[in-house]
Design an enzyme around this catalytic site. Structure first.
Site, PDB file in Angstrom:
ATOM      1  N   SER A 221       0.863  -1.169   0.000  1.00  0.00           N
ATOM      2  CA  SER A 221       0.000   0.000   0.000  1.00  0.00           C
ATOM      3  C   SER A 221       0.902   1.223   0.000  1.00  0.00           C
ATOM      4  CB  SER A 221      -0.870  -0.044   1.262  1.00  0.00           C
ATOM      5  OG  SER A 221      -1.628   1.134   1.378  1.00  0.00           O
TER       6      SER A 221
ATOM      7  N   ASP B  19      -7.121   2.912  -3.250  1.00  0.00           N
ATOM      8  CA  ASP B  19      -7.885   2.932  -1.993  1.00  0.00           C
ATOM      9  C   ASP B  19      -8.200   4.383  -1.651  1.00  0.00           C
ATOM     10  OD1 ASP B  19      -8.979   2.645   0.519  1.00  0.00           O
ATOM     11  OD2 ASP B  19      -7.252   1.627   1.414  1.00  0.00           O
TER      12      ASP B  19
ATOM     13  N   GLU C 217     -10.994   0.528  -3.675  1.00  0.00           N
ATOM     14  CA  GLU C 217     -11.315   0.192  -2.283  1.00  0.00           C
ATOM     15  C   GLU C 217     -11.977   1.381  -1.587  1.00  0.00           C
ATOM     16  OE1 GLU C 217      -7.811  -1.160  -0.237  1.00  0.00           O
ATOM     17  OE2 GLU C 217      -8.770  -1.140   1.730  1.00  0.00           O
TER      18      GLU C 217
ATOM     19  N   ASP D  70     -13.800  -1.900   2.733  1.00  0.00           N
ATOM     20  CA  ASP D  70     -12.885  -2.035   3.873  1.00  0.00           C
ATOM     21  C   ASP D  70     -13.621  -1.490   5.106  1.00  0.00           C
ATOM     22  OD1 ASP D  70     -10.905  -1.693   5.809  1.00  0.00           O
ATOM     23  OD2 ASP D  70      -9.523  -0.569   4.567  1.00  0.00           O
TER      24      ASP D  70
ATOM     25  N   LYS E  22      -9.788  -7.345   7.739  1.00  0.00           N
ATOM     26  CA  LYS E  22      -8.841  -6.936   8.781  1.00  0.00           C
ATOM     27  C   LYS E  22      -9.414  -7.447  10.090  1.00  0.00           C
ATOM     28  CE  LYS E  22      -7.487  -2.621   6.540  1.00  0.00           C
ATOM     29  NZ  LYS E  22      -7.581  -1.137   6.563  1.00  0.00           N
TER      30      LYS E  22
ATOM     31  N   GLY F  24      -4.165  -4.277   5.878  1.00  0.00           N
ATOM     32  CA  GLY F  24      -3.147  -3.952   6.878  1.00  0.00           C
ATOM     33  C   GLY F  24      -3.484  -2.652   7.556  1.00  0.00           C
TER      34      GLY F  24
HETATM   35  O1  OSB Z   1      -7.301   1.613   4.420  1.00  0.00           O
HETATM   36  O2  OSB Z   1      -6.150  -0.114   4.178  1.00  0.00           O
HETATM   37  C1  OSB Z   1      -6.308   0.983   4.721  1.00  0.00           C
HETATM   38  C2  OSB Z   1      -3.284   1.913   6.869  1.00  0.00           C
HETATM   39  C3  OSB Z   1      -3.908   2.483   7.955  1.00  0.00           C
HETATM   40  C4  OSB Z   1      -5.276   2.594   7.960  1.00  0.00           C
HETATM   41  C5  OSB Z   1      -6.026   2.118   6.880  1.00  0.00           C
HETATM   42  C6  OSB Z   1      -5.401   1.529   5.793  1.00  0.00           C
HETATM   43  C7  OSB Z   1      -4.006   1.450   5.781  1.00  0.00           C
HETATM   44  C8  OSB Z   1      -3.242   0.917   4.662  1.00  0.00           C
HETATM   45  C9  OSB Z   1      -1.874   0.377   4.965  1.00  0.00           C
HETATM   46  O3  OSB Z   1      -3.610   0.941   3.507  1.00  0.00           O
HETATM   47  C10 OSB Z   1      -1.829  -1.098   4.859  1.00  0.00           C
HETATM   48  C11 OSB Z   1      -0.567  -1.683   5.412  1.00  0.00           C
HETATM   49  O4  OSB Z   1      -0.467  -1.940   6.630  1.00  0.00           O
HETATM   50  O5  OSB Z   1       0.343  -1.911   4.620  1.00  0.00           O
HETATM   51 MG    MG Z   2      -8.384   0.481   3.026  1.00  0.00          MG
END
Ligand code: OSB
Ligand code: MG
Length: 369
Positions: free
Chosen positions: A135, A188, A213, A238, A262, A290
């Site tokens: 990401s 995203d 996303e 998500d 998640k 994540g």
């Molecule tokens: O929306 O997926 C998300 C990180 C913090 C909060 C929300 C998100 C994210 C990421 C990072 O996209 C994902 C990662 O841990 O690599």
């Molecule tokens: Mg997300």
């Protein structure tokens, strides 16, 4: 299985590189680590809440309050036949899934370690390696973004996700596509758009994205269904998928074609497995999201990702992308082919560097029976 002692530690760790989403830019992560002890064995879990209530309504402070005041009295000193029984035992506490998940997941690690089995096997996983994606946050310039994408592709990652927001969307995707070719690419939005932007978002259909996303608000299932009807690109939810029941409604409404799992968002491993199974039964592919976890949370994600319907590469990348050093030894590494090997030792199968954990700790609390 009985948790005889539970310890909470609030930590802060600097990020290797700032991370920017449509919520804003962060330079460090504050999070809670849960340690549980029972029968001479230790298990660990990580709470994925952040300092601010932006991704979800929970924060580290609310999670601490809920764990200390409401979860501890229901789990510490209580005999559970199986970690599956913990989430239902917390039913009286409405919401607060991140707080629940942190404790529940630590209990799964404890249970698996007591049995001497890897967590993946106890969860019902079927793979030894998982496909890893990354990401990539919003950058200062499109040049910086392309450089980041190229760097991650060179490291072997199998899927690139870029964060978008109004003003950093169609053009960013166009530039990445033009400069890096037919890579597996997705975006995203972290809920940054509304249905009024449907026309604008439809411009993304030209770039053959794997998915978009969470384009719309976190509780807006109906609008996502309307948007999905207007887009060729699959919508992945998500933030919206806070429970298995919501997922069932979202799938029935046609609000998404893919779901990001998640465990922190749905209350832990048990609920994640139920969500995974529901999606498998409905033909909806899932991938593991994540939350900028340290190696402890990341190891949990790795084990859960071994279940069969995690058929798309997730946001479970190498630990060094975020923290150097991390809290675990050795770190979680991605192989040049973009796969991550799942540890096969007992529980989450990683060694926690307790000296580093102690150094990063801002406050601590201990609960015994
Ligand atoms: O929306 O997926 C998300 C990180 C913090 C909060 C929300 C998100 C994210 C990421 C990072 O996209 C994902 C990662 O841990 O690599
Ligand atoms: Mg997300």
């Amino acid at each position: 299985m009985k948790i005889e002692r539970l310890e909470l530690a609030l930590l802060t760790l600097p990020l290797v590189h700032f991370f920017e989403t449509s919520f804003g830019r962060i330079f460090e992560k504050q999070f809670i680590i849960v340690r549980v002890d029972g029968g001479g064995v230790t298990g660990y879990g990580e709470c994925v809440a952040e300092q601010d209530p932006y991704y979800s309504s929970e924060t580290n402070e609310t999670a601490w309050h809920i764990i200390a005041g409401f979860i501890v009295p229901r789990v510490v000193g209580v005999e559970f036949a199986h970690p599956d029984d913990i989430f239902p035992a917390l039913k009286a506490i409405r919401g607060h899934n991140m707080a629940k998940a942190a404790v529940e997941m630590a209990a799964w690690d404890l249970y698996a370690r007591q049995r001497g089995e890897p967590l993946s096997r106890v969860l019902g996983g079927t793979r030894e390696r998982i496909a890893s994606g990354v990401s990539i946050g919003i950058q200062d310039s499109l040049d910086d973004l392309v450089k980041k994408v190229e760097q991650e592709l060179a490291a072997g990652y199998r899927r690139i996700k870029i964060k978008i927001k109004p003003g950093w969307d169609v053009r960013a995707v166009e530039v990445v596509r033009a400069r890096t070719g037919a890579i597996p690419l997705m975006v995203d939005a972290n809920a940054a758009y509304s249905l009024a932007d449907a026309e604008h978002l439809a411009a993304l259909d030209a770039f053959d994205l794997m998915m978009i996303e969470q384009p719309l608000d976190y509780d807006d299932i109906a609008d996502h269904a309307t948007l999905q009807r207007r887009l060729k690109t699959p919508v992945c939810l998500d933030e919206s998928i806070k429970t298995v029941a919501i997922a069932r409604e979202a799938i029935a409404a046609g609000a998404c074609r893919i779901i990001n799992i998640k465990p922190g968002r749905v209350g832990g491993h048990r609920e994640s497995i139920r969500l995974h199974d529901l999606c498998a039964a409905r033909g909806v592919p899932v991938w593991h999201g994540g939350m900028l976890e340290s190696g402890i949370g990341r190891a949990h994600n790795l084990h859960l990702s071994t279940l069969p319907n995690f058929s798309l590469p997730g946001d479970v990348a190498a630990s060094r992308r975020y923290y150097q050093p991390d809290l675990i030894e050795p770190g979680i590494e991605v192989q040049p082919d973009g796969l991550i090997r799942v540890p096969d030792g007992p529980g989450i199968g990683i060694h926690v560097a307790t000296d580093r954990l102690d150094r990063a700790t801002l406050k601590r609390a201990e609960f015994t029976l």
